[in-house]
Design a protein around this motif. Structure first.
Motif, PDB file in Angstrom:
ATOM      1  N   LEU A 139       0.824  -1.211   0.000  1.00 17.16           N
ATOM      2  CA  LEU A 139       0.000   0.000   0.000  1.00 17.16           C
ATOM      3  C   LEU A 139       0.858   1.261   0.000  1.00 17.16           C
ATOM      4  O   LEU A 139       0.558   2.238  -0.702  1.00 17.16           O
ATOM      5  N   LEU A 140       1.937   1.249   0.778  1.00 20.05           N
ATOM      6  CA  LEU A 140       2.842   2.397   0.807  1.00 20.05           C
ATOM      7  C   LEU A 140       3.483   2.619  -0.562  1.00 20.05           C
ATOM      8  O   LEU A 140       3.593   3.754  -1.037  1.00 20.05           O
ATOM      9  N   MET A 141       3.901   1.529  -1.202  1.00 21.90           N
ATOM     10  CA  MET A 141       4.522   1.633  -2.526  1.00 21.90           C
ATOM     11  C   MET A 141       3.532   2.153  -3.561  1.00 21.90           C
ATOM     12  O   MET A 141       3.872   2.975  -4.417  1.00 21.90           O
ATOM     13  N   LEU A 142       2.291   1.683  -3.514  1.00 23.53           N
ATOM     14  CA  LEU A 142       1.296   2.073  -4.510  1.00 23.53           C
ATOM     15  C   LEU A 142       0.928   3.548  -4.414  1.00 23.53           C
ATOM     16  O   LEU A 142       0.778   4.229  -5.438  1.00 23.53           O
ATOM     17  N   PHE A 143       0.788   4.049  -3.195  1.00 21.63           N
ATOM     18  CA  PHE A 143       0.233   5.389  -3.021  1.00 21.63           C
ATOM     19  C   PHE A 143       1.265   6.485  -2.759  1.00 21.63           C
ATOM     20  O   PHE A 143       0.987   7.658  -2.988  1.00 21.63           O
ATOM     21  N   LEU A 144       2.451   6.122  -2.280  1.00 18.42           N
ATOM     22  CA  LEU A 144       3.405   7.165  -1.881  1.00 18.42           C
ATOM     23  C   LEU A 144       4.686   7.201  -2.718  1.00 18.42           C
ATOM     24  O   LEU A 144       5.456   8.154  -2.607  1.00 18.42           O
ATOM     25  N   VAL A 145       4.925   6.185  -3.533  1.00 18.32           N
ATOM     26  CA  VAL A 145       6.164   6.138  -4.315  1.00 18.32           C
ATOM     27  C   VAL A 145       5.846   6.359  -5.787  1.00 18.32           C
ATOM     28  O   VAL A 145       5.104   5.583  -6.401  1.00 18.32           O
ATOM     29  N   LYS A 146       6.389   7.430  -6.335  1.00 17.45           N
ATOM     30  CA  LYS A 146       6.230   7.733  -7.757  1.00 17.45           C
ATOM     31  C   LYS A 146       7.600   7.701  -8.415  1.00 17.45           C
ATOM     32  O   LYS A 146       8.455   8.527  -8.119  1.00 17.45           O
ATOM     33  N   THR A 147       7.781   6.733  -9.282  1.00 15.48           N
ATOM     34  CA  THR A 147       9.048   6.620  -9.998  1.00 15.48           C
ATOM     35  C   THR A 147       9.058   7.614 -11.159  1.00 15.48           C
ATOM     36  O   THR A 147       8.004   8.095 -11.571  1.00 15.48           O
ATOM     37  N   PRO A 148      10.237   7.945 -11.669  1.00 13.45           N
ATOM     38  CA  PRO A 148      10.313   8.905 -12.778  1.00 13.45           C
ATOM     39  C   PRO A 148       9.418   8.503 -13.946  1.00 13.45           C
ATOM     40  O   PRO A 148       9.374   7.334 -14.338  1.00 13.45           O
ATOM     41  N   ASN A 149       8.669   9.475 -14.489  1.00 13.46           N
ATOM     42  CA  ASN A 149       7.733   9.199 -15.578  1.00 13.46           C
ATOM     43  C   ASN A 149       8.440   8.818 -16.867  1.00 13.46           C
ATOM     44  O   ASN A 149       8.052   7.910 -17.570  1.00 13.46           O
ATOM     45  N   LYS A 150       9.497   9.554 -17.183  1.00 15.49           N
ATOM     46  CA  LYS A 150      10.214   9.302 -18.427  1.00 15.49           C
ATOM     47  C   LYS A 150      11.181   8.145 -18.237  1.00 15.49           C
ATOM     48  O   LYS A 150      12.088   8.203 -17.426  1.00 15.49           O
ATOM     49  N   ARG A 151      10.947   7.116 -18.996  1.00 18.99           N
ATOM     50  CA  ARG A 151      11.808   5.934 -18.901  1.00 18.99           C
ATOM     51  C   ARG A 151      12.380   5.633 -20.280  1.00 18.99           C
ATOM     52  O   ARG A 151      11.658   5.602 -21.272  1.00 18.99           O
TER      53      ARG A 151
END
Length: 417
Positions: free
Chosen positions: A201-213
């Motif tokens: 749940l923490l990973m899904l809602f609080l972690v945003k990886t860089p959009n440009k890959r």
């Protein structure tokens, strides 16, 4: 003067932007830190429960040790594959399914222990699944942090927090495992899916990886690039792999020795034993946190702290042969923990900052596999050595860590900042 003021303002804004970026990611870093914490709990929490499992399941000491070992063995072989996948399909796409698999493994082991008359083999299946989950979750954390920050200072500080979380899991494990088993001996198995769910749940809602890959590199070209990385950087990479394995071998060997000595020599068990085991780990935890804060992007300082930490730990373990008093053992293990805590965040940072992003997951995963080898080999090796002499054990461990210090001095050669 106007030009000077303009330059100062630009510099200030740039620094503020970096600080704001790091502050905005604090919750993300704390969420990511839950992963090594959960994975560490999933393995180390069972250590104080093993004698109860041996009695409840009517199995041998070797069979009960496999409940710990199978977890690490599976992870050792699958970690590099998970790292390769994370470089190609994305970090979160590997981490979240891995956490789900680890949770399912905990449910299978717990259900088997609860409902079956002869649950041992199904418990091992559940533990193997947890090892699969561990392979795809915890090792991917390092490259994920490297992806999230462009500034090396922020990467080093975040990795220090990650290593602290990993160590805190080791501190908490013997205490929490003994506490849960005090209610029902198989309750620690059922706690794993709960912890995994929180981390998901923490990973899904609080972690945003860089959009440009970047577009994934073709597999053939990817392995050519990996080969080139080892050709160009092999000396210091092999050094870090070896040093990481040695330090984890020594750490888990020392913990096994201390656990065995507390119970058999000093007759200290249960929660009190858990707290005493936590003392050197608390020192390691605090040392890791401070080290992560001060090293920033200074690779020369990382080398010096790794070298100094190895020497400090080797000296403390060597001096253990001088006395068998409990307070002396605890103090020397505490000092050894400080030394290992100085080295581990530096090794993490050197790996993460020294490898290009496209191959970072694979290289850091190989490093994690080496650490798992140390974790898996430490306790059984110490068990064999204890049959001969405590002094031989101390000399061997201190000698290995001293070799790690020598390896650090000659093989790791960062450019001066």
């Amino acid at each position: 003067m106007e030009h000077i003021e303009e330059a100062v303002n630009k510099s200030t804004k740039k620094a503020k932007k970096k600080t704001d970026g790091y502050n905005n990611q604090k919750w993300a870093i704390l969420s990511i830190s839950s992963i090594p914490l959960v994975m560490t709990l999933g393995n180390s929490m069972l250590i104080p429960v093993l004698p109860a499992m041996e009695n409840e399941l009517s199995i041998t000491s070797f069979q009960v040790s496999m409940i710990i070992t199978v977890y690490s063995i599976v992870a050792i072989f699958l970690i590099p594959i998970a790292g390769f996948l994370s470089d190609h399909i994305g970090r979160k796409k590997v981490i979240i399914p891995s956490l789900i698999i680890a949770g399912i493994g905990g449910i299978i082991s717990g259900w088997a222990a609860w409902k079956m008359k002869d649950p041992y083999w199904l418990i091992l299946v559940g533990r193997a699944l947890q090892g699969v989950g561990a392979a795809g979750a915890s090792p991917i954390v390092m490259p994920l942090v490297g992806d999230m920050f462009k500034n090396d200072d922020e990467v080093s500080s975040s990795l220090g927090l990650i290593e602290t979380s990993n160590t805190f899991g080791k501190v908490l494990s013997p205490i929490l495992g003994a506490l849960l088993a005090g209610f029902i001996w198989f309750l620690p198995f059922f706690s794993i899916p709960v912890f995994c769910l929180i981390s998901i749940l923490l990973m899904l809602f609080l972690v945003k990886t860089p959009n440009k890959r970047e577009k994934p590199i073709p597999v053939k070209q990817f392995f050519i690039n990996i080969k080139k990385i080892f050709t160009d950087n092999g000396m210091w990479l092999y050094a870090i792999f070896a040093i990481g394995a040695i330090l984890m071998f020594a750490l888990f060997g020392v913990l096994f020795f201390l656990s065995d000595t507390l119970e058999k020599t000093f007759e200290i068990k249960d929660i009190k034993k858990g707290f005493l085991l936590a003392v050197p780990l608390c020192a390691l935890c605090a040392s890791s946190y401070v080290t992560g804060k001060i090293i920033k992007e200074n690779k020369v300082l990382m080398k010096r702290l790794t070298f100094s930490g190895c020497l400090l730990s080797a000296a403390a373990i060597f001096i253990l042969s001088f006395s068998e008093k409990l307070w002396f053992l605890i103090v020397m293990f505490l000092i050894s923990g400080v030394g290992i805590g100085l080295a581990l965040p530096c090794l993490d940072a050197l790996i993460t900052e020294g490898i290009e992003k496209a191959a970072r997951g694979t290289i850091s995963s190989i490093y994690s596999s080496m650490r798992f080898i140390g974790v898996a080999a430490g306790p059984p090796a110490v068990a064999v050595l204890l049959k001969h002499s405590d002094h031989i054990l101390f000399y061997l461990l201190s000698g290995l860590i001293f070799l790690a210090a020598i390896y650090t001095f000659f093989a790791i050669k960062p450019e001066k900042e």
